[in-house]
Design a protein around this motif. Structure first.
Motif, PDB file in Angstrom:
ATOM      1  N   UNK A 232       0.800  -1.228   0.000  1.00  0.00           N
ATOM      2  CA  UNK A 232       0.000   0.000   0.000  1.00  0.00           C
ATOM      3  C   UNK A 232       0.838   1.286   0.000  1.00  0.00           C
ATOM      4  N   UNK A 233       2.148   1.169   0.034  1.00  0.00           N
ATOM      5  CA  UNK A 233       2.956   2.352   0.307  1.00  0.00           C
ATOM      6  C   UNK A 233       4.349   2.190  -0.277  1.00  0.00           C
ATOM      7  N   UNK A 234       4.867   3.250  -0.891  1.00  0.00           N
ATOM      8  CA  UNK A 234       6.219   3.167  -1.459  1.00  0.00           C
ATOM      9  C   UNK A 234       7.044   4.363  -1.013  1.00  0.00           C
ATOM     10  N   UNK A 235       8.261   4.085  -0.643  1.00  0.00           N
ATOM     11  CA  UNK A 235       9.139   5.146  -0.165  1.00  0.00           C
ATOM     12  C   UNK A 235      10.478   5.039  -0.895  1.00  0.00           C
ATOM     13  N   UNK A 236      10.952   6.213  -1.340  1.00  0.00           N
ATOM     14  CA  UNK A 236      12.230   6.213  -2.060  1.00  0.00           C
ATOM     15  C   UNK A 236      13.272   6.926  -1.210  1.00  0.00           C
ATOM     16  N   UNK A 237      14.467   6.351  -1.117  1.00  0.00           N
ATOM     17  CA  UNK A 237      15.572   7.015  -0.421  1.00  0.00           C
ATOM     18  C   UNK A 237      16.619   7.366  -1.462  1.00  0.00           C
ATOM     19  N   UNK A 238      16.995   8.645  -1.471  1.00  0.00           N
ATOM     20  CA  UNK A 238      18.026   9.079  -2.415  1.00  0.00           C
ATOM     21  C   UNK A 238      19.377   8.857  -1.733  1.00  0.00           C
ATOM     22  N   UNK A 253      25.242  -4.211   3.622  1.00  0.00           N
ATOM     23  CA  UNK A 253      25.154  -3.151   4.629  1.00  0.00           C
ATOM     24  C   UNK A 253      23.747  -2.564   4.656  1.00  0.00           C
ATOM     25  N   UNK A 254      23.157  -2.429   3.469  1.00  0.00           N
ATOM     26  CA  UNK A 254      21.785  -1.909   3.383  1.00  0.00           C
ATOM     27  C   UNK A 254      20.822  -2.875   4.083  1.00  0.00           C
ATOM     28  N   UNK A 273      16.128   4.855   6.153  1.00  0.00           N
ATOM     29  CA  UNK A 273      17.198   5.842   6.305  1.00  0.00           C
ATOM     30  C   UNK A 273      18.492   5.153   6.759  1.00  0.00           C
ATOM     31  N   UNK A 274      18.372   4.264   7.736  1.00  0.00           N
ATOM     32  CA  UNK A 274      19.566   3.556   8.235  1.00  0.00           C
ATOM     33  C   UNK A 274      20.139   2.639   7.158  1.00  0.00           C
ATOM     34  N   UNK A 275      19.249   2.023   6.395  1.00  0.00           N
ATOM     35  CA  UNK A 275      19.673   1.144   5.312  1.00  0.00           C
ATOM     36  C   UNK A 275      20.494   1.930   4.281  1.00  0.00           C
TER      37      UNK A 275
END
Ligand SMILES: Nc1ncnc2c1ncn2[C@@H]1O[C@H](COP(=O)(O)OP(=O)(O)OP(=O)(O)O)[C@@H](O)[C@H]1O
Ligand SMILES: [Mg+2]
Length: 308
Positions: A232-238, A253-254, A273-275
């Motif tokens: 239901x939800x997608x988040x992108x980390x740059x 590490x991720x 974020x930690x990933x």
């Protein structure tokens, strides 16, 4: 407790010579040994970031003992099953004068059916499993769906299972519904059987995987960062712009950052974020070296997240 699985670990010997000589003796300038393997990397990064995990896997012979000892001395908890075959050694040869590197990788030992049964029983008997992270290739002689069988064992314990594998090890185990998978773009496109060019291709591929019963798909995209997808939800980390030395181990590490964040009760944005920070921090270290805690902490506030 977080448990990691490395079925085919290796003792890496990093050998530096000045120049390789033909038909003459080349003297070694420096030699260092490392415990290598993808699940092992995950455990090392979790330890570096102040968490706890136990590295599980198969080791044999003197090199297997040395591998275990190196991890114990690095503060990583281990509970390896000893097998009759010898743990493989990879040689990483650096020719200093020409700044060249050669990696000579060996196949691992064949694992007997009694040995894999004992390993499997060891996993079934674990009492405090909250996470089971399975990374990398399978050992020779074990079923392609072994990770699937371990996923089932984890589910019976209500543990979170994470699979980071490629080829048949991934294809034949995904149907067992791991809680999470962490493919890179190439692995994801092999999994769904088509090239993924755009972000919307990636999201379509994730949707297909959710339909198979996988809760989280964490897609790693090298210097482009990560996408975390749920039904239901997608988040992108740059990924932050960093000076890259070697991205070897960035994926592991991720995985470590994501699982550690989750085990600490963080919400999915904290986990991602930690990933992302752990992956980038590993890309900043040379060779097979993994991230340093201070670098990860410094990068955390620089990770930009965006809902897509
Ligand atoms: N050059 C880079 N700069 C910043 N971040 C990076 C870089 N390379 C990797 N990362 C971070 O680490 C994450 C994992 O890296 P990558 O996608 O290369 O994993 P991978 O292909 O599974 O690698 P491996 O299995 O060899 O460890 C990326 O999604 C990204 O967030
Ligand atoms: Mg990877």
């Amino acid at each position: 407790m977080i448990y990691t699985v490395t079925l085919n670990p290796a003792l890496d010997r990093a050998v530096t010579v000045d120049r390789l000589l033909e038909d003459d003796t080349t003297r070694v300038q420096a030699e260092k040994h490392y415990a290598a393997g993808k699940g092992i990397d995950v455990s090392r990064v979790i330890t570096e970031l102040g968490g706890k995990s136990v590295a599980l896997g198969l080791v044999g012979g003197y090199d297997g003992l040395q591998l275990e000892g190196l991890l114990i001395n690095a503060g990583v908890m281990t509970s390896f099953k000893r097998i009759s075959g010898e743990t493989r050694t990879n040689i990483i040869l650096r020719e200093a004068s020409r700044n060249r590197q050669y990696v000579i990788s060996a196949a691992g030992p064949e694992v007997g059916s009694a040995e894999i049964a004992e390993f499997y029983r060891g996993i079934v008997e674990i009492q405090d499993m909250e996470y089971l992270v399975m990374s990398g290739s399978l050992a020779r002689g074990v079923s392609h769906n072994l990770y699937g069988q371990l996923i089932l064992a984890a589910r019976k314990k209500n543990a979170f299972s994470l699979l980071d594998a490629d080829g048949r090890a991934m294809q034949e185990s995904i149907g067992f519904q791991p809680t999470c998978i962490k493919p890179n773009i190439h692995e994801l496109s092999r999994l769904v059987g088509r090239e993924l060019e755009t972000e919307s291709d990636i999201l379509d591929a994730c949707e297909r995987i959710h339909r198979e019963g996988v809760t989280y798909v964490l897609v790693s995209r090298g210097k482009d960062g990560l996408i975390l997808s749920t039904e239901t939800w997608r988040l992108k980390a740059k990924a932050p712009a960093v000076e890259t030395e070697s991205a070897v181990g960035a994926g592991d590490s991720a995985v470590a950052g994501f699982v550690l964040g989750h085990s600490r009760g963080g919400d999915l944005t904290d986990c991602l974020r930690l990933s992302c920070a752990a992956g980038a921090a590993t890309a900043m270290t040379p060779g097979t070296e993994l991230c340093h805690r201070e670098t990860v902490e410094a990068l955390l506030p620089r990770i930009e997240l965006e809902e897509i």
